[in-house]
Design a protein around this motif. Structure first.
Motif, PDB file in Angstrom:
ATOM      1  N   TRP A   1      10.556  11.701  -7.609  1.00  0.00           N
ATOM      2  CA  TRP A   1       9.257  12.266  -7.971  1.00  0.00           C
ATOM      3  C   TRP A   1       8.273  11.113  -8.151  1.00  0.00           C
ATOM      4  N   ASP A   2       6.994  11.399  -7.913  1.00  0.00           N
ATOM      5  CA  ASP A   2       5.922  10.395  -8.012  1.00  0.00           C
ATOM      6  C   ASP A   2       6.294   9.119  -7.248  1.00  0.00           C
ATOM      7  N   LEU A   3       6.709   9.300  -6.018  1.00  0.00           N
ATOM      8  CA  LEU A   3       7.061   8.179  -5.152  1.00  0.00           C
ATOM      9  C   LEU A   3       5.973   7.951  -4.109  1.00  0.00           C
ATOM     10  N   GLN A   4       5.856   6.701  -3.641  1.00  0.00           N
ATOM     11  CA  GLN A   4       5.056   6.428  -2.458  1.00  0.00           C
ATOM     12  C   GLN A   4       5.803   6.873  -1.213  1.00  0.00           C
ATOM     13  N   SER A   5       7.100   6.515  -1.152  1.00  0.00           N
ATOM     14  CA  SER A   5       7.883   6.845   0.036  1.00  0.00           C
ATOM     15  C   SER A   5       9.350   6.579  -0.238  1.00  0.00           C
ATOM     16  N   VAL A   6      10.178   7.067   0.687  1.00  0.00           N
ATOM     17  CA  VAL A   6      11.581   6.683   0.781  1.00  0.00           C
ATOM     18  C   VAL A   6      11.777   6.112   2.177  1.00  0.00           C
ATOM     19  N   GLN A   7      12.337   4.916   2.271  1.00  0.00           N
ATOM     20  CA  GLN A   7      12.501   4.237   3.551  1.00  0.00           C
ATOM     21  C   GLN A   7      13.983   3.946   3.775  1.00  0.00           C
ATOM     22  N   ALA A   8      14.524   4.508   4.860  1.00  0.00           N
ATOM     23  CA  ALA A   8      15.930   4.315   5.200  1.00  0.00           C
ATOM     24  C   ALA A   8      16.020   3.351   6.373  1.00  0.00           C
ATOM     25  N   ILE A   9      16.730   2.236   6.175  1.00  0.00           N
ATOM     26  CA  ILE A   9      16.886   1.198   7.194  1.00  0.00           C
ATOM     27  C   ILE A   9      18.336   1.223   7.650  1.00  0.00           C
ATOM     28  N   ALA A  10      18.566   1.622   8.888  1.00  0.00           N
ATOM     29  CA  ALA A  10      19.922   1.769   9.399  1.00  0.00           C
ATOM     30  C   ALA A  10      20.431   0.451   9.957  1.00  0.00           C
TER      31      ALA A  10
ATOM     32  N   ARG B   1       3.468  -2.615   9.745  1.00  0.00           N
ATOM     33  CA  ARG B   1       3.383  -1.293  10.344  1.00  0.00           C
ATOM     34  C   ARG B   1       4.769  -0.878  10.815  1.00  0.00           C
ATOM     35  N   LEU B   2       5.113   0.380  10.558  1.00  0.00           N
ATOM     36  CA  LEU B   2       6.405   0.895  11.002  1.00  0.00           C
ATOM     37  C   LEU B   2       6.609   0.660  12.491  1.00  0.00           C
ATOM     38  N   GLN B   3       5.543   0.839  13.282  1.00  0.00           N
ATOM     39  CA  GLN B   3       5.661   0.748  14.731  1.00  0.00           C
ATOM     40  C   GLN B   3       5.791  -0.683  15.231  1.00  0.00           C
ATOM     41  N   SER B   4       5.638  -1.683  14.356  1.00  0.00           N
ATOM     42  CA  SER B   4       5.735  -3.081  14.788  1.00  0.00           C
ATOM     43  C   SER B   4       7.020  -3.755  14.330  1.00  0.00           C
ATOM     44  N   VAL B   5       7.902  -3.027  13.635  1.00  0.00           N
ATOM     45  CA  VAL B   5       9.124  -3.620  13.094  1.00  0.00           C
ATOM     46  C   VAL B   5      10.284  -3.357  14.053  1.00  0.00           C
ATOM     47  N   PRO B   6      10.977  -4.395  14.514  1.00  0.00           N
ATOM     48  CA  PRO B   6      12.083  -4.216  15.469  1.00  0.00           C
ATOM     49  C   PRO B   6      13.380  -3.784  14.789  1.00  0.00           C
TER      50      PRO B   6
ATOM     51  N   ILE C   1       1.907   3.738   9.231  1.00  0.00           N
ATOM     52  CA  ILE C   1       2.802   3.891   8.096  1.00  0.00           C
ATOM     53  C   ILE C   1       3.262   2.494   7.705  1.00  0.00           C
ATOM     54  N   ILE C   2       3.028   2.119   6.473  1.00  0.00           N
ATOM     55  CA  ILE C   2       3.368   0.778   6.007  1.00  0.00           C
ATOM     56  C   ILE C   2       4.761   0.790   5.392  1.00  0.00           C
ATOM     57  N   VAL C   3       5.628  -0.116   5.863  1.00  0.00           N
ATOM     58  CA  VAL C   3       6.989  -0.225   5.346  1.00  0.00           C
ATOM     59  C   VAL C   3       7.235  -1.657   4.897  1.00  0.00           C
ATOM     60  N   VAL C   4       8.304  -1.823   4.124  1.00  0.00           N
ATOM     61  CA  VAL C   4       8.656  -3.157   3.610  1.00  0.00           C
ATOM     62  C   VAL C   4      10.094  -3.496   3.990  1.00  0.00           C
ATOM     63  N   ALA C   5      10.484  -3.096   5.200  1.00  0.00           N
ATOM     64  CA  ALA C   5      11.864  -3.273   5.643  1.00  0.00           C
ATOM     65  C   ALA C   5      12.262  -4.729   5.766  1.00  0.00           C
ATOM     66  N   ARG C   6      11.273  -5.621   5.972  1.00  0.00           N
ATOM     67  CA  ARG C   6      11.580  -7.055   6.070  1.00  0.00           C
ATOM     68  C   ARG C   6      10.946  -7.824   4.919  1.00  0.00           C
TER      69      ARG C   6
ATOM     70  N   GLN D   1       0.830  -1.189   0.000  1.00  0.00           N
ATOM     71  CA  GLN D   1       0.000   0.000   0.000  1.00  0.00           C
ATOM     72  C   GLN D   1       0.869   1.245   0.000  1.00  0.00           C
ATOM     73  N   THR D   2       0.227   2.358  -0.336  1.00  0.00           N
ATOM     74  CA  THR D   2       0.897   3.640  -0.149  1.00  0.00           C
ATOM     75  C   THR D   2       1.016   3.898   1.336  1.00  0.00           C
ATOM     76  N   PRO D   3       2.205   4.170   1.873  1.00  0.00           N
ATOM     77  CA  PRO D   3       2.326   4.452   3.297  1.00  0.00           C
ATOM     78  C   PRO D   3       1.446   5.636   3.683  1.00  0.00           C
ATOM     79  N   THR D   4       0.670   5.434   4.729  1.00  0.00           N
ATOM     80  CA  THR D   4      -0.186   6.512   5.198  1.00  0.00           C
ATOM     81  C   THR D   4       0.669   7.676   5.647  1.00  0.00           C
ATOM     82  N   ASP D   5       0.310   8.875   5.232  1.00  0.00           N
ATOM     83  CA  ASP D   5       1.105  10.052   5.566  1.00  0.00           C
ATOM     84  C   ASP D   5       1.069  10.314   7.061  1.00  0.00           C
TER      85      ASP D   5
END
Length: 761
Positions: free
Chosen positions: A144-153, A69-74, A59-64, A44-48
Motif C-alpha cells: 500500500w502507498d507504493l510508487q511501484s513494484v519492480q521485478a528483475i528476472a 527509463r525502463l525501455q533503455s535497460v538491457p 517508466i522510471i526503474v532502479v534495476a541498476r 521519481q515516481t514511475p510514470t503510470d
C-alpha cells in the motif's frame, strides 16, 4: 529434454523474430538515454503506463541502482505502477504473480512467509524495501502507498545487496512530497472485511518533508472449523513513516520506518485421501490410530475444502519491523551513498498439518530474528557521460533464534509439552560481505557495453538443539555437540566471483536490442542433526544465464504499442535441494547439492491503446524446467522431474477503459490471470498429489474518480469472480502417511472502496 545447443538456437530464433517484427514497424521518437550517475534516493515516481495523455510515457526503474527509463535497460524487468496495483486490487504477494511473467509466489505451510520464484528459481529471489533486503512476510504487509513494484528476472550477481540466482523484487515506497496532502481510504467486503488506510504528507519546511501512514485490516474467517476456532482470518495493523531531509542541493537523507503487527488464524491445510481408503501397514498413522484415521480422512473428503475439524486454538503471529536510511551526497559528477538497514521479526505459528481431529502432525514454530545491512556506494560519470560507473562495499548480518516443537502420531487429546514433543531449533547466523563494481561505456551514440564484477564471502553458523520427547538429547554421537546442553555447533564459509556482461544497441530511437550473460551464486551451508561429516557441509550453488531481448515502442497505424520481449537460457549446477537419504538404516532429511539443470524460456509484455481511453495490457511467460540430474537415494533417481513453483505457462490479460465525465471520470478494469499446472515439490513424477492443475482467475473493478469534483473516489470490485478453486501449496504424503495436504486460495470476494484525497496526495 531439449539439449543446450538446441535451446540456444530456439532462443536465438525467438530474439531474431522479435527483433525483425519490431524493426519492421518501429518509428522514431524521443532519444533513449540512461542516467547511471543519478541518485536513486531521489527516484521519481514511475510514470503510470496507463497515463491518460500518453500510454507510452516513460517508466522510471532502479534495476541498476540508478534512475533509468525502463525501455533503455538491457534487462528483463516488469514494473507495476501504483495505479496498476490499485486498478487490479493487489493486496497480497499472490496477487502479484498475475502481473509478472514467470513469477510464482508460494505460500508456506510453516508460518506466514512466502517464497518468490522467478524463471523457476525459487531459492534465489530476494525482496527489497527501499533498497534494503526484507523478509517476504514483511513485504506482503506493505502493499500500500507504493510508487511501484519492480521485478528483475535472472541472476543478480553484481549490483544488488545480496547475491541471488533467481532475481530481485523491489518494493518502492511513496516518497514525501513538496506539497501538503494525503488521503483516507476505507474498504469493506465479503466475510466482514473492514479496512481503513490513512496517509498524510507534510512539508514541514523546504528542506524537511514527512509522510506518515497507517493501515488497519480485519476480516472474518474463510474456513469453518467444526471443532475449534474458524481459520484463515485477518487482523493486522501496519504503520509506515518516511522523512526526507535535503539541507542543500548536494546532500539528502531519506529515512523510512515500517512496523507491522499480525495476530490471525492461519490458513487450513485441507487433508484427505481423496476418498480412497487407507490402511495399515501402507499408512503408518492407520497403524497408530486404527480405523479412526481412515474415517477422519473420509469425513474431511465429504466436508469439502472450506470446512475442517481441528480441535486446536490455532494462531499466526507476526511482528516485522524495518528501519532504512539512505544518505546521499554529490560532489561534481560523483555521488556517494550510504544505505543502512536494521530490522527484525517475531513469529509464532501453532497449527495442525492435517485438517482432522487427530494430532498426527501438530507444530508450534516460534522464532525471533534481527538483521542489519550496510552498503557504501559510489556512482559517477566520465568523458562527457560516455562512461558511467558504480562501485561499492556491502555487509549483511542476520541472526535468528527458533524453537520448533512437534507432536508426531500422539494419542488423541495429547497436549504440547516438553514431555510429548520432538524439539529442534537454536541460533542461526549468516554474514555476507561483498565488493562490487560495474561500468557502462557508450562506444557510439547507440551502442553501449556494460561489464560488472563482484566478490562475495559468506559465513554461516548454527548452534542447534535436538530433543526427543521428554527432553532426551538425540545428538549423543554427533560431531561438535556439547552433551551438557545438547547443542551442535557448525560453521561454514563460501565465496564466489560473479559477473554481468551486456551489450545493447538502439536500432532506432524507439527500438533497443540487447544481449547479456550473468553469473549468480547462493552461499553454501550445512546440515545439523546429520551424523556424517561428508553430508554436514553444503557447497554453494551457481547459475549462468544468457539472455537476449528487444524493447520497442511503435505504431500499428494510429495505435501506439509497446512490446518488450526476452528469451533466456540458464545452466544451474550444485542445486541445493531439501531431500532425504538413508543413513545408518535411518531416513534423514537435509539440504544437499543434489541436482543440475538447464532452464530456458521467454516472456513478452505488450501495452496498446486501440482507441482513446482504452488501454490493453498482456503478458505471457514460458518456462521449461527439468532436472538434468537429481539422485535421491531414498526415492530413486529424480532426473526428469520438473522444478517446483515453475509453471510452464503464465498469462495475464487486462483492459482498462476511462470515460471522462463533467464531474470526474469512470474507470473500468477487467483482468484475467492464468497459471498452468504447477508442482510444489521436486519429486512429482511419482507423487501426483504434489502437482496442482492450472487455473485462471477473473478480477474486475469499476471506479468513479473525483466524484462531483470533491476529491472522492468510489470503487466496487470482485476478485476471483468465477469462484475458481485453486491451490497455493500441496504436499503428497500418501506414502507412508496416506494423505495429501493442500492450501487453497481465497474464494470469490467482493468489496466497496471509498477514498477521500486532499492536497497533493
Amino acid at each position: 529434454m531439449m539439449n543446450a545447443a538446441l535451446s540456444s538456437s530456439v532462443i536465438a530464433r525467438l530474439a531474431l523474430m522479435a527483433g525483425c517484427s519490431v524493426v519492421a514497424v518501429g518509428t522514431a521518437a524521443a532519444q533513449t538515454g540512461s542516467s547511471a550517475s543519478k541518485d536513486t534516493s531521489a527516484a521519481q515516481t514511475p510514470t503510470d503506463a496507463t497515463n491518460l495523455a500518453n500510454p507510452m510515457a516513460d517508466i522510471i526503474v532502479v534495476a541498476r541502482r540508478s534512475e533509468e527509463r525502463l525501455q533503455s535497460v538491457p534487462l528483463s524487468i516488469t514494473a507495476v505502477s501504483n495505479a496498476q496495483l490499485s486498478a487490479t486490487t493487489v493486496t497480497t504477494g499472490t496477487d502479484l504473480q498475475k502481473l509478472v511473467p514467470t513469477l510464482n509466489v508460494g505460500v508456506s505451510i510453516f508460518g506466514s512467509s512466502q517464497q518468490y520464484s522467478l524463471r523457476g528459481v525459487r531459492t534465489g529471489v530476494v525482496t527489497y524495501f527501499n533498497e534494503v533486503p526484507v523478509s517476504t512476510s514483511a513485504a506482503d504487509l506493505q502493499l500500500w502507498d507504493l510508487q511501484s513494484v519492480q521485478a528483475i528476472a535472472g541472476p543478480q550477481g553484481t549490483l544488488f545487496g545480496r547475491n541471488s540466482t533467481g532475481g530481485a523484487v523491489l518494493f518502492v515506497p511513496q516518497r514525501p512530497k513538496d506539497e501538503f496532502g494525503g488521503y483516507v481510504d476505507g474498504r469493506i467486503g465479503s466475510y466482514n472485511l473492514r479496512e481503513v488506510t490513512g496517509v498524510i504528507n507534510v512539508p514541514i519546511a523546504d528542506v524537511l518533508k514527512v509522510r506518515l501512514g497507517v493501515q488497519r485490516t480485519k476480516r472474518d474467517a474463510l474456513t469453518k472449523n467444526i471443532s475449534g476456532p474458524d481459520m484463515n482470518t485477518q487482523d493486522r495493523t501496519v504503520v509506515r513513516a518516511s522523512v526526507l531531509f535535503e539541507p542543500t542541493s548536494w546532500l539528502s537523507n531519506y529515512t523510512v520506518f515500517l512496523y507491522s503487527h499480525r495476530d490471525e488464524r492461519p490458513l487450513a491445510q485441507i487433508s484427505g485421501s481423496d476418498g480412497v481408503v487407507v490402511s495399515c501397514p501402507t499408512s503408518i498413522p492407520s497403524c497408530v490410530y486404527g480405523a479412526t484415521y481412515n474415517e477422519e480422512l473420509l469425513d474431511q473428503h465429504a466436508r469439502g475444502i472450506r470446512t475442517v475439524s481441528i480441535p486446536l486454538d490455532t494462531r499466526q503471529y507476526d511482528e516485522p519491523w524495518l528501519l532504512t536510511n539512505i544518505l546521499s551526497a554529490q560532489a561534481g559528477d560523483i555521488t556517494f551513498k550510504y544505505i543502512a538497514g536494521y530490522g527484525g521479526n517475531k513469529q509464532d505459528q501453532f497449527t495442525s498439518q492435517l485438517s482432522i481431529a487427530l494430532p498426527v502432525i501438530v507444530g508450534d514454530n516460534e522464532s525471533k530474528s534481527r538483521q542489519h545491512t550496510h552498503e557504501l556506494e559510489i556512482l559517477g560519470s566520465m568523458f562527457d557521460n560516455r562512461l558511467t560507473w558504480v562501485g561499492g562495499l556491502y555487509y549483511w548480518k542476520n541472526r535468528s533464534n527458533s524453537l520448533n516443537r512437534y507432536l508426531l502420531f500422539a494419542p488423541a487429546g495429547t497436549v504440547l509439552s516438553d514431555l510429548t514433543t520432538q524439539q529442534t531449533g537454536g541460533i542461526d547466523q549468516q554474514i555476507s560481505k561483498a565488493v562490487y563494481g560495474q561500468a557502462t561505456f557508450a562506444a557510439t551514440d547507440r551502442l553501449k557495453l556494460t561489464a560488472g564484477v563482484r566478490y562475495t564471502k559468506d559465513k554461516q553458523l548454527t548452534n542447534q538443539v535436538g530433543y526427543s520427547p521428554g527432553l532426551q538429547c538425540n545428538l549423543p554421537d554427533f560431531p561438535n555437540v556439547d552433551l551438557t546442553t545438547c547443542h551442535q555447533r557448525i560453521t561454514s564459509t563460501s565465496d564466489a566471483v560473479t559477473y554481468n556482461f551486456s551489450v545493447d544497441y538502439e536500432l532506432s530511437d524507439k527500438v533497443l536490442v540487447y544481449a547479456t550473460t550473468r553469473k549468480g551464486y547462493n552461499a553454501g551451508g550445512f546440515n545439523a542433526n546429520i551424523n556424517d561429516p561428508k553430508l554436514e557441509i553444503v557447497k554453494p550453488e551457481y547459475i549462468r544465464d544468457y539472455e537476449a531481448g528487444v524493447k520497442a515502442d511503435w505504431n500499428l497505424g494510429l495505435v501506439p504499442i509497446r512490446t518488450n520481449i526476452s528469451a533466456f537460457l540458464s545452466k544451474y549446477k550444485d542445486i541445493q535441494r531439501t531431500t532425504s537419504l538413508i543413513l545408518d538404516d535411518l531416513v534423514v532429511t537435509g539440504n544437499f547439492n543434489a541436482a543440475a539443470a538447464t532452464i530456458y524460456g521467454g516472456q513478452i509484455e505488450v501495452l496498446a491503446r486501440p482507441v482513446t481511453g482504452f488501454d490493453l495490457q498482456a503478458s505471457y511467460g514460458y518456462l521449461q524446467t527439468k532436472y538434468d540430474s537429481f539422485d535421491n537415494p531414498l526415492v530413486g533417481n529424480l532426473t526428469g522431474n520438473k522444478f517446483a513453483q515453475a509453471p510452464t505457462h503464465t498469462l495475464h490479460l487486462a483492459g482498462t477503459y476511462t470515460y471522462p465525465l463533467s464531474v470526474g471520470e469512470l474507470v473500468a478494469n477487467a483482468s484475467y490471470g492464468y497459471t498452468s499446472s504447477v508442482t510444489f515439490a521436486d519429486d512429482n513424477i511419482t507423487t501426483p498429489g504434489n502437482t496442482a492443475r492450472g487455473y485462471g482467475l477473473v478480477d474486475a473493478r469499476l471506479s468513479w474518480n473525483n466524484v462531483a469534483g470533491l476529491g472522492i473516489d468510489a470503487s466496487v470490485y470482485v476478485k476471483n469472480a468465477t469462484n475458481k478453486k485453486y491451490i497455493l501449496n500441496a504436499t503428497d504424503r500418501t506414502t507412508p502417511f496416506g494423505f495429501v495436504s493442500r492450501l487453497y486460495g481465497d474464494q470469490r470476494t467482493v468489496g466497496l472502496q471509498v477514498r477521500y484525497s486532499f492536497g497533493d496526495r
